[in-house]
Design a protein around this motif. Structure first.
Motif, PDB file in Angstrom:
ATOM      1  N   VAL A  97       1.042  -1.111   0.142  1.00 41.11           N
ATOM      2  CA  VAL A  97       0.336   0.033   0.152  1.00 41.11           C
ATOM      3  C   VAL A  97       0.946   1.764  -0.001  1.00 41.11           C
ATOM      4  O   VAL A  97       1.828   1.439   0.494  1.00 41.11           O
ATOM      5  CB  VAL A  97      -0.722  -0.378   1.513  1.00 41.11           C
ATOM      6  N   GLY A  98       0.607   2.219  -0.839  1.00 37.06           N
ATOM      7  CA  GLY A  98       1.558   3.731  -1.266  1.00 37.06           C
ATOM      8  C   GLY A  98       0.317   4.600  -0.720  1.00 37.06           C
ATOM      9  O   GLY A  98      -0.580   4.559  -1.429  1.00 37.06           O
ATOM     10  N   VAL A  99       1.507   5.436   0.079  1.00 38.00           N
ATOM     11  CA  VAL A  99       0.321   6.182   0.262  1.00 38.00           C
ATOM     12  C   VAL A  99       1.484   7.724   0.947  1.00 38.00           C
ATOM     13  O   VAL A  99       2.508   7.395   0.811  1.00 38.00           O
ATOM     14  CB  VAL A  99       0.019   6.337   2.401  1.00 38.00           C
ATOM     15  N   ASP A 100       0.697   9.054  -0.035  1.00 39.05           N
ATOM     16  CA  ASP A 100       1.733   9.749  -0.938  1.00 39.05           C
ATOM     17  C   ASP A 100       0.954  11.572  -0.369  1.00 39.05           C
ATOM     18  O   ASP A 100      -0.137  10.912  -0.541  1.00 39.05           O
ATOM     19  CB  ASP A 100       2.341   9.986  -1.727  1.00 39.05           C
ATOM     20  N   LEU A 101       1.371  12.119   0.079  1.00 37.07           N
ATOM     21  CA  LEU A 101       0.499  13.872   0.001  1.00 37.07           C
ATOM     22  C   LEU A 101      -0.151  14.146  -1.094  1.00 37.07           C
ATOM     23  O   LEU A 101      -1.000  15.087  -1.959  1.00 37.07           O
ATOM     24  CB  LEU A 101       1.564  14.011   0.596  1.00 37.07           C
ATOM     25  N   ALA A 102       0.784  13.889  -2.704  1.00 37.16           N
ATOM     26  CA  ALA A 102       0.555  14.089  -3.650  1.00 37.16           C
ATOM     27  C   ALA A 102      -0.634  13.693  -4.808  1.00 37.16           C
ATOM     28  O   ALA A 102       0.059  12.146  -4.725  1.00 37.16           O
ATOM     29  CB  ALA A 102       2.275  14.713  -4.381  1.00 37.16           C
ATOM     30  N   GLN A 103      -1.485  14.206  -4.878  1.00 30.13           N
ATOM     31  CA  GLN A 103      -2.436  13.637  -5.554  1.00 30.13           C
ATOM     32  C   GLN A 103      -1.859  12.460  -7.276  1.00 30.13           C
ATOM     33  O   GLN A 103      -2.070  11.841  -8.049  1.00 30.13           O
ATOM     34  CB  GLN A 103      -3.178  13.736  -6.139  1.00 30.13           C
ATOM     35  N   SER A 104      -1.010  13.193  -7.401  1.00 30.86           N
ATOM     36  CA  SER A 104      -0.198  13.017  -8.311  1.00 30.86           C
ATOM     37  C   SER A 104       0.780  12.488  -8.545  1.00 30.86           C
ATOM     38  O   SER A 104       1.189  11.732  -9.509  1.00 30.86           O
ATOM     39  CB  SER A 104       0.436  14.127  -9.045  1.00 30.86           C
ATOM     40  N   ASN A 105       1.353  11.938  -6.980  1.00 28.34           N
ATOM     41  CA  ASN A 105       2.235  11.079  -7.531  1.00 28.34           C
ATOM     42  C   ASN A 105       1.117   9.233  -7.553  1.00 28.34           C
ATOM     43  O   ASN A 105       1.904   8.385  -7.688  1.00 28.34           O
ATOM     44  CB  ASN A 105       2.833  10.944  -6.187  1.00 28.34           C
ATOM     45  N   ILE A 106       0.122   9.549  -6.158  1.00 28.44           N
ATOM     46  CA  ILE A 106      -0.250   8.149  -6.603  1.00 28.44           C
ATOM     47  C   ILE A 106      -0.987   8.388  -8.455  1.00 28.44           C
ATOM     48  O   ILE A 106      -0.747   6.988  -8.222  1.00 28.44           O
ATOM     49  CB  ILE A 106      -1.614   8.683  -5.458  1.00 28.44           C
ATOM     50  N   ASP A 107      -0.972   9.095  -8.649  1.00 30.50           N
ATOM     51  CA  ASP A 107      -1.588   9.368 -10.488  1.00 30.50           C
ATOM     52  C   ASP A 107      -0.504   7.983 -10.721  1.00 30.50           C
ATOM     53  O   ASP A 107      -0.962   7.487 -11.902  1.00 30.50           O
ATOM     54  CB  ASP A 107      -2.117  10.071 -11.156  1.00 30.50           C
ATOM     55  N   THR A 108       0.995   8.777 -11.025  1.00 29.81           N
ATOM     56  CA  THR A 108       1.870   8.329 -11.516  1.00 29.81           C
ATOM     57  C   THR A 108       2.307   6.945 -11.062  1.00 29.81           C
ATOM     58  O   THR A 108       2.350   5.941 -11.622  1.00 29.81           O
ATOM     59  CB  THR A 108       3.346   8.622 -11.489  1.00 29.81           C
ATOM     60  N   ALA A 109       1.929   6.839  -9.948  1.00 23.26           N
ATOM     61  CA  ALA A 109       2.195   5.268  -8.860  1.00 23.26           C
ATOM     62  C   ALA A 109       1.386   4.392  -9.941  1.00 23.26           C
ATOM     63  O   ALA A 109       1.479   3.087  -9.589  1.00 23.26           O
ATOM     64  CB  ALA A 109       2.619   5.497  -7.746  1.00 23.26           C
ATOM     65  N   THR A 110      -0.127   4.713  -9.538  1.00 24.89           N
ATOM     66  CA  THR A 110      -1.293   3.368  -9.684  1.00 24.89           C
ATOM     67  C   THR A 110      -0.532   3.065 -11.309  1.00 24.89           C
ATOM     68  O   THR A 110      -1.037   1.956 -11.594  1.00 24.89           O
ATOM     69  CB  THR A 110      -2.733   4.155 -10.005  1.00 24.89           C
ATOM     70  N   LYS A 111      -0.390   3.885 -12.050  1.00 20.05           N
ATOM     71  CA  LYS A 111      -0.307   3.604 -13.975  1.00 20.05           C
ATOM     72  C   LYS A 111       0.613   3.207 -13.997  1.00 20.05           C
ATOM     73  O   LYS A 111       0.635   1.934 -14.539  1.00 20.05           O
ATOM     74  CB  LYS A 111       0.251   4.838 -15.095  1.00 20.05           C
ATOM     75  N   TRP A 112       1.840   3.628 -13.002  1.00 17.72           N
ATOM     76  CA  TRP A 112       2.850   2.704 -13.648  1.00 17.72           C
ATOM     77  C   TRP A 112       3.024   0.969 -13.319  1.00 17.72           C
ATOM     78  O   TRP A 112       3.265  -0.248 -13.721  1.00 17.72           O
ATOM     79  CB  TRP A 112       4.452   2.778 -12.272  1.00 17.72           C
ATOM     80  N   ALA A 113       2.040   1.095 -11.826  1.00 19.45           N
ATOM     81  CA  ALA A 113       1.709  -0.844 -11.134  1.00 19.45           C
ATOM     82  C   ALA A 113       0.646  -1.745 -12.299  1.00 19.45           C
ATOM     83  O   ALA A 113       0.934  -2.658 -12.607  1.00 19.45           O
ATOM     84  CB  ALA A 113       0.777  -0.580  -9.828  1.00 19.45           C
ATOM     85  N   LYS A 114      -0.292  -0.222 -12.348  1.00 17.49           N
ATOM     86  CA  LYS A 114      -1.405  -0.568 -13.912  1.00 17.49           C
ATOM     87  C   LYS A 114      -0.031  -1.744 -14.814  1.00 17.49           C
ATOM     88  O   LYS A 114      -0.417  -2.439 -14.877  1.00 17.49           O
ATOM     89  CB  LYS A 114      -2.056  -0.004 -14.088  1.00 17.49           C
ATOM     90  N   ASP A 115       0.873  -0.652 -15.379  1.00 18.34           N
ATOM     91  CA  ASP A 115       1.571  -1.230 -16.945  1.00 18.34           C
ATOM     92  C   ASP A 115       2.368  -2.406 -16.412  1.00 18.34           C
ATOM     93  O   ASP A 115       2.409  -3.042 -17.181  1.00 18.34           O
ATOM     94  CB  ASP A 115       2.058   0.531 -17.168  1.00 18.34           C
ATOM     95  N   GLU A 116       2.933  -2.692 -15.392  1.00 18.66           N
ATOM     96  CA  GLU A 116       4.151  -3.322 -15.398  1.00 18.66           C
ATOM     97  C   GLU A 116       2.883  -4.911 -15.031  1.00 18.66           C
ATOM     98  O   GLU A 116       3.373  -6.356 -14.491  1.00 18.66           O
ATOM     99  CB  GLU A 116       4.833  -3.449 -13.844  1.00 18.66           C
ATOM    100  N   GLY A 117       1.834  -4.827 -14.755  1.00 15.26           N
ATOM    101  CA  GLY A 117       0.478  -5.995 -14.329  1.00 15.26           C
ATOM    102  C   GLY A 117       0.506  -6.020 -12.745  1.00 15.26           C
ATOM    103  O   GLY A 117      -0.026  -7.768 -12.869  1.00 15.26           O
ATOM    104  N   LEU A 118       0.278  -5.030 -12.122  1.00 14.17           N
ATOM    105  CA  LEU A 118       0.913  -6.068 -10.656  1.00 14.17           C
ATOM    106  C   LEU A 118      -0.545  -5.850 -10.340  1.00 14.17           C
ATOM    107  O   LEU A 118      -1.654  -5.003 -10.302  1.00 14.17           O
ATOM    108  CB  LEU A 118       1.821  -4.759  -9.849  1.00 14.17           C
TER     109      LEU A 118
END
Length: 173
Positions: A97-118
Motif C-alpha cells: 500500500v503506497g500513501v503520498d500527500l500528492a495526488q499526482s504522485n499517486i496517479d503516476t504510481a498507480t499507472k506504473w503498477a498497472k502498466d507492470e501488471g501488478l
C-alpha cells in the motif's frame, strides 16, 4: 493558526496535521501537492524508475525479503512508487500500500503498477492521519520522509500505531 516554523518542512507539517492547504504558500503546494506538474515544468518527468541497484533500496529490500507470504507493507511517502513498485515486482506474494500527500504522485504510481501488471499494489492520497484507521501493517517503510516533516517523532509515533505487534518500521534519510 500559529506557525513557528515557516520552512517548507514546517508548512508540510501543517498540511499533514490539517489536510488544509489554504494557508500554505503556493511554492510549497507546488513542491508537495503538485509535484508532478511542478517538476514537469522544470523538465523532470517522474515515472517508472528502477532503483533496485541502489544500496539504500537493497538494504530495504533485504528486510522486506524476510517477511512471510501475505504480509502487508505500507510505503508511506511513496512518491511515484519507486520503492513500492520495485518491491512489489520482487515480492508478488506480499501486499503493498503506497500513501503520498500528492495526488499526482499517486496517479503516476498507480499507472506504473498497472502498466507492470501488478495486482499486489494499492495507492492512495493521504497523510499519517489517514493511513488506514484500524488497519495494521506488518512493515511500514518511510524512505526519505522524516527529514521533510515538522515533527518527525510525531510522524514515527503515528505510523507506529499502525504496526502489527511484531511489525517492522524502516526509516531512511
Amino acid at each position: 493558526m500559529l506557525l513557528a516554523d515557516k520552512s517548507e518542512a514546517g508548512w508540510l507539517h501543517i498540511l499533514e496535521r490539517t489536510g488544509n492547504s489554504e494557508h500554505i504558500p503556493e511554492h510549497v503546494q507546488h513542491n508537495y501537492l503538485y509535484t508532478d506538474e511542478y517538476e514537469k515544468s522544470r523538465g523532470v518527468k517522474y515515472g517508472p524508475e528502477d532503483v533496485s541497484n541502489t544500496s539504500r533500496f537493497r538494504a530495504v529490500a533485504g528486510i522486506v525479503d524476510k517477511l512471510p507470504t501475505g504480509s502487508v507493507v505500507l510505503d508511506y511517502g511513496c512518491a511515484h512508487g519507486h520503492y513500492t513498485v520495485n518491491l512489489a515486482k520482487q515480492r508478488p506474494d506480499l501486499v503493498f500500500v503506497g500513501v503520498d500527500l500528492a495526488q499526482s504522485n499517486i496517479d503516476t504510481a498507480t499507472k506504473w503498477a498497472k502498466d507492470e501488471g501488478l495486482t499486489n499494489t494499492t495507492f492512495k492520497q493521504g497523510d499519517h492521519t489517514t493511513v488506514g484507521g484500524d488497519v495494521r501493517y506488518d512493515c511500514i517503510i518511510a524512505a526519505e520522509v522524516v527529514e521533510h516533516v515538522g515533527d518527525p517523532q510525531e510522524l514515527v509515533d503515528a505510523l507506529g500505531d499502525h504496526l502489527t505487534d511484531n511489525g517492522i518500521m524502516i526509516l531512511t534519510t
